[in-house]
Design a protein around this motif. Structure first.
Motif, PDB file in Angstrom:
ATOM      1  N   CYS A 383      20.886  38.973  27.154  1.00  0.00           N
ATOM      2  CA  CYS A 383      21.004  40.198  26.402  1.00  0.00           C
ATOM      3  C   CYS A 383      21.397  39.975  24.899  1.00  0.00           C
ATOM      4  CB  CYS A 383      21.790  41.220  27.007  1.00  0.00           C
ATOM      5  SG  CYS A 383      23.605  40.463  27.281  1.00  0.00           S
ATOM      6  N   ASP A 384      21.380  40.702  24.236  1.00  0.00           N
ATOM      7  CA  ASP A 384      22.032  40.604  22.600  1.00  0.00           C
ATOM      8  C   ASP A 384      23.559  40.151  23.074  1.00  0.00           C
ATOM      9  OD1 ASP A 384      19.236  41.315  21.797  1.00  0.00           O
ATOM     10  OD2 ASP A 384      20.004  43.251  21.020  1.00  0.00           O
ATOM     11  N   VAL A 385      23.900  39.184  22.351  1.00  0.00           N
ATOM     12  CA  VAL A 385      25.326  38.901  22.371  1.00  0.00           C
ATOM     13  C   VAL A 385      25.819  38.778  21.302  1.00  0.00           C
ATOM     14  CG1 VAL A 385      26.664  36.882  23.266  1.00  0.00           C
ATOM     15  CG2 VAL A 385      24.547  37.311  24.232  1.00  0.00           C
ATOM     16  N   HIS A 386      27.233  39.211  21.026  1.00  0.00           N
ATOM     17  CA  HIS A 386      28.106  39.165  20.052  1.00  0.00           C
ATOM     18  C   HIS A 386      29.187  38.318  20.378  1.00  0.00           C
ATOM     19  CE1 HIS A 386      26.533  42.680  17.563  1.00  0.00           C
ATOM     20  NE2 HIS A 386      26.351  42.981  18.715  1.00  0.00           N
ATOM     21  N   PHE A 387      28.841  36.927  19.567  1.00  0.00           N
ATOM     22  CA  PHE A 387      29.902  35.752  20.310  1.00  0.00           C
ATOM     23  C   PHE A 387      30.432  35.132  18.933  1.00  0.00           C
ATOM     24  CE2 PHE A 387      30.176  31.223  21.311  1.00  0.00           C
ATOM     25  CZ  PHE A 387      30.817  31.209  22.264  1.00  0.00           C
ATOM     26  N   ASN A 388      31.706  34.834  18.772  1.00  0.00           N
ATOM     27  CA  ASN A 388      32.480  34.095  18.052  1.00  0.00           C
ATOM     28  C   ASN A 388      32.111  34.611  16.488  1.00  0.00           C
ATOM     29  OD1 ASN A 388      33.576  32.799  19.814  1.00  0.00           O
ATOM     30  ND2 ASN A 388      33.107  30.519  18.983  1.00  0.00           N
ATOM     31  N   GLY A 389      31.844  35.997  16.300  1.00  0.00           N
ATOM     32  CA  GLY A 389      31.566  36.732  15.160  1.00  0.00           C
ATOM     33  C   GLY A 389      30.048  36.652  14.658  1.00  0.00           C
ATOM     34  N   PHE A 390      29.449  36.063  15.642  1.00  0.00           N
ATOM     35  CA  PHE A 390      27.680  36.033  15.492  1.00  0.00           C
ATOM     36  C   PHE A 390      27.067  37.056  16.074  1.00  0.00           C
ATOM     37  CE2 PHE A 390      29.684  32.060  13.957  1.00  0.00           C
ATOM     38  CZ  PHE A 390      29.276  31.971  12.477  1.00  0.00           C
ATOM     39  N   PHE A 391      25.951  37.008  15.804  1.00  0.00           N
ATOM     40  CA  PHE A 391      24.963  38.031  16.627  1.00  0.00           C
ATOM     41  C   PHE A 391      23.703  37.215  17.087  1.00  0.00           C
ATOM     42  CE2 PHE A 391      20.824  40.115  17.002  1.00  0.00           C
ATOM     43  CZ  PHE A 391      21.293  40.999  18.031  1.00  0.00           C
ATOM     44  N   ILE A 392      23.682  37.045  18.533  1.00  0.00           N
ATOM     45  CA  ILE A 392      22.542  36.302  18.804  1.00  0.00           C
ATOM     46  C   ILE A 392      21.617  37.162  19.733  1.00  0.00           C
ATOM     47  CG2 ILE A 392      22.077  34.115  20.349  1.00  0.00           C
ATOM     48  CD1 ILE A 392      25.054  33.191  19.888  1.00  0.00           C
ATOM     49  N   LYS A 393      20.527  37.153  19.444  1.00  0.00           N
ATOM     50  CA  LYS A 393      19.557  38.013  20.047  1.00  0.00           C
ATOM     51  C   LYS A 393      19.083  37.792  21.512  1.00  0.00           C
ATOM     52  CE  LYS A 393      14.943  40.373  19.023  1.00  0.00           C
ATOM     53  NZ  LYS A 393      15.611  41.686  18.733  1.00  0.00           N
ATOM     54  N   LYS A 394      18.627  38.667  22.388  1.00  0.00           N
ATOM     55  CA  LYS A 394      18.183  38.345  23.505  1.00  0.00           C
ATOM     56  C   LYS A 394      17.178  37.509  23.735  1.00  0.00           C
ATOM     57  CE  LYS A 394      16.422  40.774  27.629  1.00  0.00           C
ATOM     58  NZ  LYS A 394      15.789  42.029  28.228  1.00  0.00           N
ATOM     59  N   GLY A 395      17.065  36.461  24.719  1.00  0.00           N
ATOM     60  CA  GLY A 395      16.036  35.919  24.750  1.00  0.00           C
ATOM     61  C   GLY A 395      15.926  34.524  23.824  1.00  0.00           C
ATOM     62  N   THR A 396      17.051  34.440  22.958  1.00  0.00           N
ATOM     63  CA  THR A 396      17.344  33.210  22.291  1.00  0.00           C
ATOM     64  C   THR A 396      17.369  31.875  23.039  1.00  0.00           C
ATOM     65  OG1 THR A 396      18.000  34.343  20.160  1.00  0.00           O
ATOM     66  CG2 THR A 396      18.616  32.113  20.077  1.00  0.00           C
ATOM     67  N   THR A 397      16.992  30.818  22.682  1.00  0.00           N
ATOM     68  CA  THR A 397      17.186  29.486  23.145  1.00  0.00           C
ATOM     69  C   THR A 397      18.386  28.973  22.872  1.00  0.00           C
ATOM     70  OG1 THR A 397      14.965  28.894  23.418  1.00  0.00           O
ATOM     71  CG2 THR A 397      16.280  27.150  23.635  1.00  0.00           C
ATOM     72  N   VAL A 398      19.325  28.585  23.541  1.00  0.00           N
ATOM     73  CA  VAL A 398      20.695  28.077  23.436  1.00  0.00           C
ATOM     74  C   VAL A 398      20.832  26.521  24.028  1.00  0.00           C
ATOM     75  CG1 VAL A 398      23.235  28.430  23.699  1.00  0.00           C
ATOM     76  CG2 VAL A 398      21.485  30.427  23.354  1.00  0.00           C
ATOM     77  N   TYR A 399      21.405  25.745  23.241  1.00  0.00           N
ATOM     78  CA  TYR A 399      21.787  24.427  23.679  1.00  0.00           C
ATOM     79  C   TYR A 399      23.283  24.187  23.559  1.00  0.00           C
ATOM     80  CZ  TYR A 399      16.973  22.606  22.509  1.00  0.00           C
ATOM     81  OH  TYR A 399      15.416  22.382  22.714  1.00  0.00           O
ATOM     82  N   PRO A 400      23.790  24.089  24.777  1.00  0.00           N
ATOM     83  CA  PRO A 400      25.149  23.881  25.098  1.00  0.00           C
ATOM     84  C   PRO A 400      25.347  22.345  24.742  1.00  0.00           C
ATOM     85  CG  PRO A 400      24.385  24.886  26.912  1.00  0.00           C
ATOM     86  CD  PRO A 400      23.330  24.552  26.141  1.00  0.00           C
ATOM     87  N   LEU A 401      25.633  21.832  23.656  1.00  0.00           N
ATOM     88  CA  LEU A 401      25.762  20.389  23.380  1.00  0.00           C
ATOM     89  C   LEU A 401      26.836  19.625  24.186  1.00  0.00           C
ATOM     90  CD1 LEU A 401      23.935  18.693  21.472  1.00  0.00           C
ATOM     91  CD2 LEU A 401      25.334  19.264  19.747  1.00  0.00           C
ATOM     92  N   LEU A 402      26.588  19.324  25.255  1.00  0.00           N
ATOM     93  CA  LEU A 402      27.491  18.563  26.351  1.00  0.00           C
ATOM     94  C   LEU A 402      28.303  17.416  25.504  1.00  0.00           C
ATOM     95  CD1 LEU A 402      26.262  19.054  29.802  1.00  0.00           C
ATOM     96  CD2 LEU A 402      27.661  20.592  28.415  1.00  0.00           C
ATOM     97  N   THR A 403      27.150  16.691  24.822  1.00  0.00           N
ATOM     98  CA  THR A 403      27.832  15.330  24.047  1.00  0.00           C
ATOM     99  C   THR A 403      29.000  15.638  23.237  1.00  0.00           C
ATOM    100  OG1 THR A 403      27.207  13.344  22.821  1.00  0.00           O
ATOM    101  CG2 THR A 403      26.036  15.511  22.147  1.00  0.00           C
TER     102      THR A 403
END
Length: 503
Positions: A383-403
Motif C-alpha cells: 500500500c502507500d507508505v509514509h516511512f521515516n518522513g518519506f512517501f513510498i507508493k504502493k507497488g514500489t520495489t524495496v531492497y532491504p539491504l541485509l549486508t
C-alpha cells in the motif's frame, strides 16, 4: 540486430552488458517511460535517461554500490535500475523498523521477470492468500517432521557420517567442497520433504542439486539483472535459456518423485511433506472443495522452493566457514581446542552448543561476514507508505539491504573483519546481537531458520572435530580469496581446500 545479438550472447561482464544496453537506446526509448517523481519521495542520485543510475552501480556486486550510495543519501533512498525505481533500506534500525514494525506494508514479494513462471505459486514468489496458506501449511508440517527438533538432529548426524567419508576419500589432497557439501545439506531437506535421503552417486539427485545451484548463481547474475529491466532481450541471453531449461528439468524430476510417492501413499502414514500435501489435496477433492490451493502446481513449486532454499544457503555458509578456518588458522585452533576439551571425541550434539561458546560465536560470525543474501529477496509495498518522513507508493520495489545490517558500523566493533568476539562478552560467554539478521526478519523471515541453525552448528562442529582445513600446497592463507561471487546468494570464489584428518 545481428550485432546486438552477438554482444548480448557474449555479455560476461557489467561493462559489456551496459555497452549492449546503450546500443539498444534507440529501440528501447520507444518503450521507456519517464522517471515519474512522487511528492516527498526518498532522495537518491539523479538518474540518466534510459540508464537510470546504472553507471553508478556495479551489476556484478550491486550490494556494495548501494552501501556506498547510502553513505551519501541516508538509510532510505531510491535508485533507478534502468527506468525501474527501487527504494533501498540500509542499516539495522531502518531495516528492522520496516520489516518488523511495518511488516504488512513492506511484506509483499516482488516477482521479477526471471521468476514470472512461479508467480503466485509456492512460497518464495507468492503473495496474498496463496502465500499465507502455503507458508502456514509448510511451516506446520516441517515442524511435524522434526524441523529444529530431535528427529532433525538424528538425520543431520547420520548425514555427517556420509560427508566425513567423502572428505576422507581425498586423503588430505586439495578438492572443491561445493558438491559434497551441497549433496549433504540437500539430503536433510530431502529426508523431510520426501521422507528419505539420496545416495550421493544417484545421477538424478546429482543433476537436480547441480541444476538448482546453477540457477541460484545465474538468477542473480549481471545479465539476468539486465533482463529483469529489459525483458525482451531474454531470447538473446544464454543465461536466460539455461535458467528456463534447468527449471523445466527440475520440475519434471520433482513430478516423477511425487508420482512415485503418490503410488505408494498410505492414508494415516505420512513419510514426509509431500505425503501431507497429497493427503490434504485428496481430502479437499473428496469434500468437493472448489479452487483448492492444494493443487499439483502449488505442490511442485513449494517442493522446489523448499529444496533450493534448504540447500543453497546452508551449504554456502558452511563452505564459507571452511574457507575462513583455512584463512585464519589461529581461530581454527581455538575452535578445535574447545571442542576437544569439551566433547572429548564423541559426536557433537545440539545440546553441546551451550558449552561451546567460542564455537557458537564463530558459527555466527561466519554467517555475519559471509553475508550470503546481501540484498535479501526484493520486496514490494502492499500500500502507500509514509516511512521515516518519506512517501513510498504502493507497488514500489524495496531492497532491504541485509549486508548493511550485518556490517552496520553502529552495531559491530569491526564490521568488515572476521571477529568472533562480536558474539562474546568479556568472560567469554556467548551473547546474542539484535543486528544479527542473516535470515531476514518480519513476515518473510526464512521459515527454515531453526533447521538451518541446527545444521550449521552440527556440521561445523563435527567437521572441525575431525578435519584440519588448510590451503592447497603452495598457497598461503593470505592468498585465499574472500571476495565472493554474487548470484542470488553470495558464494565463495572457486577454490580448493585440503581436509586433513585429525588424529
Amino acid at each position: 540486430m545481428a550485432i546486438v545479438e552477438g554482444l548480448l550472447m557474449q555479455a560476461t561482464s557489467t561493462g559489456v552488458l551496459l555497452g549492449a544496453v546503450v546500443l539498444l537506446v534507440v529501440v528501447y526509448l520507444l518503450f521507456a517511460g519517464s522517471f515519474k517523481e512522487e511528492p516527498n519521495e526518498p532522495p537518491g542520485p539523479k538518474p540518466l535517461p534510459l540508464l537510470g543510475n546504472l553507471l553508478e552501480l556495479d551489476l556484478d556486486r550491486p550490494h556494495e554500490s548501494l552501501c556506498k550510495i547510502a553513505k551519501t543519501y541516508g538509510s532510505v533512498f531510491k535508485v533507478y535500475f534502468g527506468s525501474k525505481k527501487v527504494v533501498v533500506l540500509a542499516g539495522y534500525k531502518t531495516v528492522k523498523q520496516a520489516l518488523v514494525n511495518y511488516a504488512e506494508e513492506f511484506g509483499e514479494r516482488e516477482i521479477n521477470q526471471v521468476f514470472k513462471f512461479a508467480e503466485n505459486h509456492g512460497i518464495l514468489f507468492s503473495n496474498g492468500e496463496n502465500w499465507k496458506e502455503m507458508r502456514r501449511f509448510a511451516l506446520s508440517n516441517l515442524r511435524d517432521f522434526g524441523m529444529g527438533k530431535k528427529d532433525s538432529e538424528e538425520k543431520i548426524i547420520e548425514e555427517i557420517q556420509y560427508l566425513k567419508e567423502v572428505f576422507e576419500s581425498f586423503e588430505g589432497k586439495p578438492f572443491d567442497t561445493t558438491r559434497p557439501m551441497n549433496y549433504a545439506v540437500s539430503n536433510i531437506i530431502s529426508s523431510i520433504v520426501y521422507g528419505s535421503r539420496f545416495e550421493y552417486s544417484d545421477p538424478q539427485f546429482k543433476e537436480m542439486v547441480n541444476r538448482a545451484n546453477e540457477n541460484v548463481r545465474l538468477g542473480g547474475s549481471a545479465s539476468i539483472r539486465v533482463f529483469n529491466m529489459i525483458p525482451w532481450i531474454g531470447p538473446f541471453l544464454k543465461s536466460r535459456r539455461t535458467l528456463l531449461s534447468n527449471g523445466e528439468k527440475n520440475r519434471n524430476q520433482v513430478r516423477e518423485l511425487i508420482r512415485g510417492l503418490k503410488e505408494t501413499l498410505t492414508p494415516g502414514e505420512r513419510r514426509g511433506f509431500v505425503d501431507s500435501f497429497l493427503l490434504r489435496k485428496q481430502s479437499d477433492e473428496d469434500s468437493g472443495l472448489k479452487n483448492s490451493r492444494f493443487n499439483d502446481r502449488n505442490l511442485v513449486t513449494t517442493v522446489i522452493n523448499l529444496f533450493v532454499a534448504g540447500t543453497d544457503t546452508t551449504s554456502t555458509t558452511l563452505r564459507w566457514g571452511m574457507l575462513l578456518m583455512a584463512k585464519y588458522p589461529h581461530i581454527q585452533d581455538l575452535v578445535q581446542n574447545e571442542i576437544d576439551k569439551t566433547i572429548e571425541g564423541r559426536q557433537p550434539v545440539v545440546e553441546d552448543r551451550k558449552n561451546l561458546p567460542y564455537t557458537d560465536a564463530v558459527v555466527h560470525e561466519i554467517q555475519r561476514l559471509s553475508n550470503i543474501v546481501p540484498m535479501s529477496l526484493p520486496h514490494t509495498t502492499s500500500c502507500d507508505v509514509h516511512f521515516n518522513g518519506f512517501f513510498i507508493k504502493k507497488g514500489t520495489t524495496v531492497y532491504p539491504l541485509l549486508t548493511s545490517v550485518l556490517r552496520d558500523e553502529n552495531e559491530w566493533e569491526s564490521p568488515h573483519t572476521f571477529n568472533p568476539q562480536h558474539f562474546l562478552d568479556k568472560q567469554g560467554r556467548f551473547v546474542k546481537k539484535d543486528a544479527f539478521m542473516p535470515f531476514s526478519a518480519g513476515r518473510r523471515i526464512c521459515l527454515g531458520e531453526s533447521l538451518a541453525k541446527m545444521e550449521l552448528f552440527l556440521f561445523f562442529a563435527s567437521l572441525m572435530q575431525h578435519f584440519r582445513f588448510t590451503p592447497p600446497p603452495g598457497v598461503s592463507e593470505d592468498q585465499l580469496d574472500l571476495t565472493g561471487v554474487v548470484g542470488i546468494t553470495l558464494n565463495p570464489s572457486p577454490h580448493t581446500l585440503c581436509a586433513v584428518k585429525r588424529t
